[in-house]
Design an enzyme around this catalytic site. Structure first.
Site, PDB file in Angstrom:
ATOM      1  N   GLY A 186      34.556  37.561   7.729  1.00  0.00           N
ATOM      2  CA  GLY A 186      35.736  36.692   7.704  1.00  0.00           C
ATOM      3  C   GLY A 186      35.479  35.589   8.714  1.00  0.00           C
ATOM      4  N   ARG A 204      24.533  34.006   9.767  1.00  0.00           N
ATOM      5  CA  ARG A 204      25.142  33.649   8.466  1.00  0.00           C
ATOM      6  C   ARG A 204      25.398  32.139   8.457  1.00  0.00           C
ATOM      7  NH1 ARG A 204      29.897  37.254   6.208  1.00  0.00           N
ATOM      8  NH2 ARG A 204      28.999  36.634   4.216  1.00  0.00           N
ATOM      9  N   GLN A 262      35.364  43.303  -0.880  1.00  0.00           N
ATOM     10  CA  GLN A 262      36.300  43.055   0.231  1.00  0.00           C
ATOM     11  C   GLN A 262      37.758  43.192  -0.230  1.00  0.00           C
ATOM     12  OE1 GLN A 262      33.615  41.181  -0.457  1.00  0.00           O
ATOM     13  NE2 GLN A 262      32.700  40.308   1.381  1.00  0.00           N
ATOM     14  N   ASP A 294      35.868  29.492   4.160  1.00  0.00           N
ATOM     15  CA  ASP A 294      34.787  29.641   5.143  1.00  0.00           C
ATOM     16  C   ASP A 294      34.317  28.312   5.714  1.00  0.00           C
ATOM     17  OD1 ASP A 294      34.566  32.192   3.330  1.00  0.00           O
ATOM     18  OD2 ASP A 294      33.644  32.612   5.269  1.00  0.00           O
TER      19      ASP A 294
HETATM   20  O1  MRU Z   1      31.443  37.476   3.246  1.00  0.00           O
HETATM   21  P1  MRU Z   1      32.766  37.556   3.960  1.00  0.00           P
HETATM   22  O2  MRU Z   1      33.475  38.848   3.757  1.00  0.00           O
HETATM   23  O3  MRU Z   1      32.633  37.186   5.416  1.00  0.00           O
HETATM   24  O4  MRU Z   1      33.643  36.424   3.272  1.00  0.00           O
HETATM   25  C1  MRU Z   1      34.936  36.224   3.741  1.00  0.00           C
HETATM   26  C2  MRU Z   1      35.692  35.211   3.003  1.00  0.00           C
HETATM   27  O5  MRU Z   1      35.205  34.571   2.108  1.00  0.00           O
HETATM   28  C3  MRU Z   1      37.085  34.936   3.501  1.00  0.00           C
HETATM   29  O6  MRU Z   1      37.929  34.590   2.453  1.00  0.00           O
HETATM   30  C4  MRU Z   1      37.046  33.776   4.505  1.00  0.00           C
HETATM   31  O7  MRU Z   1      36.108  34.043   5.512  1.00  0.00           O
HETATM   32  C5  MRU Z   1      38.364  33.506   5.129  1.00  0.00           C
HETATM   33  S1  MRU Z   1      38.786  34.775   6.291  1.00  0.00           S
HETATM   34  C6  MRU Z   1      40.246  34.368   7.016  1.00  0.00           C
END
Ligand code: MRU
Length: 352
Positions: A53, A95, A202, A243
């Site tokens: 996130g 990442r 998720q 993101d």
């Molecule tokens: O790969 P992830 O689980 O880190 O991806 C998370 C997302 O795409 C969320 O929607 C995004 O980070 C917003 S979190 C407030």
């Protein structure tokens, strides 16, 4: 009607100089906190999505950098700053898509370089203060987004969400799940549909778990059922996180988000993207300039199964995010207010 159970779960704890994170890969079965002692632990936790996130990654990385800095045992301030810079570059590589990671690390390094530190000890204290500030700002940003977001949602409506932009994806409350938690406190009785969010689930493992735990009426669906629930008239709004948002309003979020946005437009459903200003990247002009993380194809056909669910050696394509074109986004909810199109003009105004 379910009653609201206040959520006391946080993605990280920083107590007595010790950083622990909730290992999100073990949810929803186990709630286990693991300690981060080195930059390598931090990198591994981010890369393997033990913490994930966008805002949570940024906040945890800031503390992680402080923890790594704490291991420096020399007394040369220049060497110390250079070691911190190197550690920041290393962590940033974990990442690429969520801008909060580089945003938080750059902020830590800039803060350190901007202070006249007279000792390594003093410099370490400066880093800790900045990490705490980043953390507190994120809690407040989520609270504010919850209020702004709730003003767009009527009691009793059906809401679709994708991935997890909730309390464990941030410091607290979440971004797009913040208004849902707030609405639950205020008897809005939302009916939430959570896309499972393949391949890493998720939505199933985290959003369904988090909302169910909070007493929200939540229904889990497979990603390919979104059109059906929309066609059935069960969805009045789509809420998602982000993101990295480019300066023109294109927003990268979990893979599958852009398809949901296209469907929402077709069915005349508002599509709201929740984006703290820490996730808006004015140095990226459009979504085409966003670096999309590619992950191991085994996540698609092997990770959740006892036996591989595809032929041995099959070719795969596993992008972790996609970009929703700004024309599909009805409004962008930030902690500074709600932004409407034209985004190239109105995002600039809010970022000034
Ligand atoms: O790969 P992830 O689980 O880190 O991806 C998370 C997302 O795409 C969320 O929607 C995004 O980070 C917003 S979190 C407030």
């Amino acid at each position: 009607m379910k009653t609201y159970k206040s959520l006391d779960i946080t993605p990280l704890k920083f107590e007595n100089g010790k950083l622990t994170i909730l290992d999100q890969t073990l949810l929803p079965i186990d709630e286990v906190y693991i300690e981060i002692k080195t930059k390598e632990d931090m990198w591994d936790a981010i890369y393997h999505l033990k913490v994930r996130g966008a805002p949570a990654i940024g906040v945890v990385a800031a503390y992680g950098l402080y923890v790594e800095a704490g291991r420096y045992d020399g007394d040369e301030i220049e060497d110390f700053i250079s070691a911190v810079e190197k550690a920041a570059v290393y962590l940033e590589g974990a990442r690429p898509t969520a801008v909060n990671l580089s945003w938080a690390l750059n902020r830590m390094v800039s803060c350190l370089k901007g202070q006249e530190c007279n000792s390594v000890q003093h410099a370490k204290e400066v880093l800790l203060l900045e990490a705490v500030k980043i953390h507190e700002e994120d809690v407040n940003a989520c609270k504010a987004m919850g209020e702004y977001g709730l003003s767009l949602l009527k009691p009793g409506i059906g809401i679709l969400t994708h991935c997890n932009a909730g309390t464990i994806a941030t410091s607290k409350y979440g971004t797009c799940l913040a208004p849902i938690h707030l609405g639950q406190e205020r008897d809005y009785n939302f009916k939430v549909f959570a896309d499972e969010t393949r391949p890493l689930l998720q939505g199933a493992r985290l959003t369904a778990w988090e909302l169910d735990k909070a007493g929200v009426d939540v229904t889990l669906i497979c990603d390919n059922m979104a059109a059906t629930v929309m066609k059935n008239g069960w969805i009045d709004a789509v809420v998602v996180g982000c993101d990295r948002m480019a300066a023109n309003g294109d927003g990268a979020n979990k893979i599958g988000t852009s398809g949901v946005a296209v469907l929402a437009k077709e069915f005349g459903i508002p599509f709201y993207m929740y984006v703290p200003t820490s996730t808006i990247d004015m140095n990226t002009s459009t979504g085409d300039d966003i670096n999309i993380e590619l992950r191991d194809g085994k996540e698609i056909y092997q990770m959740w199964y006892e036996k591989p669910m595809a032929p041995e050696g099959i070719k795969t394509f596993n992008p972790a995010f996609d970009v929703t074109d700004h024309r599909y986004i009805t409004a962008v909810i930030t902690e500074k207010g709600i932004v409407y199109p034209p985004y190239d003009i109105n995002l600039r105004k809010i970022m000034e």
